[in-house]
Design a protein around this motif. Structure first.
Motif, PDB file in Angstrom:
ATOM      1  N   LEU A 118       0.986 -49.417 -78.266  1.00  0.00           N
ATOM      2  CA  LEU A 118       1.674 -50.613 -78.173  1.00  0.00           C
ATOM      3  C   LEU A 118       2.817 -50.175 -76.966  1.00  0.00           C
TER       4      LEU A 118
ATOM      5  N   ASP B 227       0.867 -49.601 -73.623  1.00  0.00           N
ATOM      6  CA  ASP B 227       0.458 -51.037 -73.070  1.00  0.00           C
ATOM      7  C   ASP B 227       1.866 -51.663 -72.344  1.00  0.00           C
ATOM      8  N   LYS B 228       2.951 -51.675 -73.161  1.00  0.00           N
ATOM      9  CA  LYS B 228       4.071 -52.200 -72.649  1.00  0.00           C
ATOM     10  C   LYS B 228       4.638 -51.586 -71.280  1.00  0.00           C
ATOM     11  N   GLU B 229       4.555 -50.126 -71.362  1.00  0.00           N
ATOM     12  CA  GLU B 229       5.000 -49.477 -70.200  1.00  0.00           C
ATOM     13  C   GLU B 229       4.038 -49.686 -68.967  1.00  0.00           C
TER      14      GLU B 229
ATOM     15  N   LYS C 149       2.244 -52.376 -68.608  1.00  0.00           N
ATOM     16  CA  LYS C 149       2.340 -53.551 -67.866  1.00  0.00           C
ATOM     17  C   LYS C 149       3.600 -53.747 -67.217  1.00  0.00           C
TER      18      LYS C 149
END
Length: 403
Positions: free
Chosen positions: A125, A128-130, A132
């Motif tokens: 998670l 993925d956030k990084e 994005k």
């Protein structure tokens, strides 16, 4: 692969943890084992593990101190405490240090696997956030010029709120402080300045004008300048003024470059102000002036350009200008009176006084120096002409600007 580091002072525990789960199948690589807290810190700094198994009681640096120091270098790593101590105070301190899980020895294989899979989920998670955020940052950088230009045009057209101005100019790193200025350029399609008579597509022509301007500013290392295409046939240069003489010469320099490369007649208007809040007012003024200029006949347009380029010559006459635009002095005089409502001398005086007012914004220039720069060999004659146009003397006018 996710990287795992095991820190425990008991060799048997380290061996057991290193083999308890099929790490490769879980997408995990064991990158190191440490027998004390100091060694664990060194390995963590070197190998950047994503997951750490940490014992509480270790030599030199205990587990809790290790975790606290680790967070200063590896903020996003996941720490799983595996301890033989079930005292509440240890668990309480671990919670304060944001430990992912506190497990007691001996660990149950199924429980450990569940915790590890949960940790991997958290890491995915975060990754993925990084990714994005990196993508969004890249998009912002890629489209920053378009975003900037859209805001500036919205502002110049009077659509953006005043409170947006300073925050947006700071965010866009425009760095506009103190005196600012604006120059506007427009192609006059029916007046050729070259021999090729090339017909340009409008969008391509405006693209070329913008590129020529940006290249010239880049070559001059002009900082704090923005080039805009307002989609109405105008190229706008705006930004801070560090040196008034250089700023006044800039419009002519860009105009010359445009006309040389594109063989088109370019008209230009240029004004300055004391703060960025005045730029929308300058923009409206420049658009009005260019609109008036563009509606004139080709002969008068060329005449105005000739005078704008040579106004500083004390001996400039109607005959000189007529010869420059290849018409008779009598015909030119009639055209100026018909279209501008001014005689040649009146228009030349108006141009000279307008240029003088621009120079007065620079405190370095004395009145007699300004007079010479705009084509007057006598300060007395300049003062008389200036008062006739503005209603006040140049000395009084200059003092008013300073105050």
């Amino acid at each position: 692969m996710w990287r795992l580091l095991i820190a425990d002072d008991e060799p048997k525990i380290r061996r057991g943890l290193s083999k308890v789960l099929p790490w490769q199948e879980l997408g995990i690589e064991l990158v190191g084992e440490a027998e004390n807290g100091l060694q664990a810190l060194e390995l963590a700094a070197e190998r950047k593990p994503h997951i750490l198994f940490v014992d509480i009681c270790m030599p030199f640096v205990d587990g809790l101190e290790f975790i606290e120091r680790l967070q200063q270098t590896l903020e996003n790593s996941i720490v799983i405490v595996i301890s033989g101590h079930d005292e509440f105070r240890y668990a309480q301190q671990a919670v304060k240090l944001h430990v992912f899980e506190y497990m007691l020895k001996p660990v149950v294989k199924s429980k450990l696997e569940s915790v590890v899979r949960k940790a991997i989920g958290e890491l995915e998670l975060a990754r993925d956030k990084e990714q994005k955020m990196e993508w969004m940052d890249q998009q912002l950088k890629t489209n920053s010029v378009s975003i900037r230009d859209a805001f500036l045009l919205k502002w110049l057209e009077g659509i953006a709120a005043v409170e947006e101005i300073h925050s947006q100019t700071a965010f866009l790193q425009l760095g506009w402080e103190g005196d600012v200025g604006m120059i506007a350029f427009k192609v006059i399609q029916n007046v050729e300045s070259g021999k090729s008579m090339r017909v340009w597509d409008r969008d391509l022509l405006e693209f070329a004008l913008k590129n020529i301007t940006e290249d010239l500013l880049a070559a001059d290392r002009a900082v704090g300048r923005v080039v805009l295409n307002n989609k109405k046939g105008h190229i706008i240069v705006m930004g801070c003024i560090n040196n008034y003489t250089d700023w006044l010469m800039l419009g002519q320099k860009i105009q010359d470059k445009m006309e040389t490369l594109l063989e088109k007649t370019i008209i230009v208007e240029q004004q300055s102000a004391e703060s960025i809040e005045e730029l929308p007012t300058l923009y409206r003024s420049l658009m009005k002036e260019l609109g008036s200029k563009g509606s004139l006949s080709p002969i008068v347009i060329l005449t105005k350009k000739f005078i704008d380029r040579n106004y500083y010559m004390p001996t400039l006459t109607l005959g000189d200008v007529a010869s420059g635009v290849q018409v008779s002095p009598t015909y030119l005089s009639k055209q100026l009176k018909r279209e501008l409502g001014l005689s040649f001398i009146d228009y030349l005086t108006e141009v000279r006084i307008r240029k003088a007012i621009q120079l007065m914004c620079d405190p370095m220039f004395k009145v007699y120096e300004i007079a010479e720069k705009v084509g007057y060999s006598s300060q007395h004659y300049f003062s008389s002409a200036f008062k006739k146009v503005t209603g006040t003397s140049p000395i009084v006018y200059k003092k008013g600007i300073r105050s």
